[in-house]
Design a protein around this motif. Structure first.
Motif, PDB file in Angstrom:
ATOM      1  N   ALA A  68     -15.577  -8.943  -2.495  1.00 59.13           N
ATOM      2  CA  ALA A  68     -15.168 -10.068  -1.718  1.00 59.13           C
ATOM      3  C   ALA A  68     -13.581 -10.508  -2.070  1.00 59.13           C
ATOM      4  O   ALA A  68     -12.828 -10.918  -1.263  1.00 59.13           O
ATOM      5  CB  ALA A  68     -16.107 -11.347  -1.612  1.00 59.13           C
ATOM      6  N   ALA A  72     -10.657 -10.402   0.328  1.00 55.66           N
ATOM      7  CA  ALA A  72      -9.992 -11.672   0.865  1.00 55.66           C
ATOM      8  C   ALA A  72      -8.604 -11.800   1.360  1.00 55.66           C
ATOM      9  O   ALA A  72      -8.237 -12.132   2.329  1.00 55.66           O
ATOM     10  CB  ALA A  72     -10.311 -12.970  -0.263  1.00 55.66           C
ATOM     11  N   SER A  97     -13.738 -15.952   5.096  1.00 55.59           N
ATOM     12  CA  SER A  97     -13.392 -15.527   4.146  1.00 55.59           C
ATOM     13  C   SER A  97     -13.286 -16.228   2.950  1.00 55.59           C
ATOM     14  O   SER A  97     -13.724 -15.941   1.751  1.00 55.59           O
ATOM     15  CB  SER A  97     -11.802 -14.840   4.312  1.00 55.59           C
ATOM     16  OG  SER A  97     -11.286 -13.996   3.083  1.00 55.59           O
ATOM     17  N   VAL A 100     -17.080 -17.242   1.896  1.00 58.54           N
ATOM     18  CA  VAL A 100     -17.708 -16.137   1.056  1.00 58.54           C
ATOM     19  C   VAL A 100     -17.254 -16.435  -0.319  1.00 58.54           C
ATOM     20  O   VAL A 100     -18.313 -16.167  -1.150  1.00 58.54           O
ATOM     21  CB  VAL A 100     -17.543 -14.861   1.828  1.00 58.54           C
ATOM     22  CG1 VAL A 100     -17.998 -13.821   0.989  1.00 58.54           C
ATOM     23  CG2 VAL A 100     -18.250 -14.853   3.066  1.00 58.54           C
TER      24      VAL A 100
END
Length: 112
Positions: A68, A72, A97, A100
């Motif tokens: 992630a 991002a 984004s 998360v």
């Protein structure tokens, strides 16, 4: 008394129920493969109780957080471009984004 209208409304629900039952059956058949996931995640067989949960959570959340964090910046750029061209979903992309990242970081902090 079931009318044609009621039957037409129940058919999609029945399809979902049958599909869910098939998925559950497939997952139960594949239940023996949990050992493979535990081995790949690096969870020791001697870990039990809370120690096993913490080891498993670390092994699964840390790679997800790394992935992630790698994606991002790209999603932030994409969200900015969408906003620049007048799209309504740009802020939603940016917020998702960052959300998360915060969620996975929070899970990691809770585990530690």
């Amino acid at each position: 008394m079931l009318t044609a209208h009621h039957i037409r409304r129940l058919v999609p629900n029945a399809r979902v129920a049958v599909l869910a039952a098939l998925v559950v059956r497939l997952l139960l058949r594949l239940g023996a493969r949990v050992d493979l996931v535990m081995k790949a995640a690096g969870i020791p067989k001697s870990a039990s109780g809370l120690g096993g949960f913490v080891n498993g959570a670390h092994a699964l959340v840390t790679p997800a957080l790394v992935m992630a964090a790698a994606i991002a910046p790209l999603t932030l750029v994409v969200g900015g471009v969408v906003l620049m061209f007048g799209g309504r979903r740009g802020m939603q992309i940016v917020g998702t984004s960052l959300g998360v990242l915060l969620l996975l970081g929070g899970v990691t902090a809770l585990i530690d």
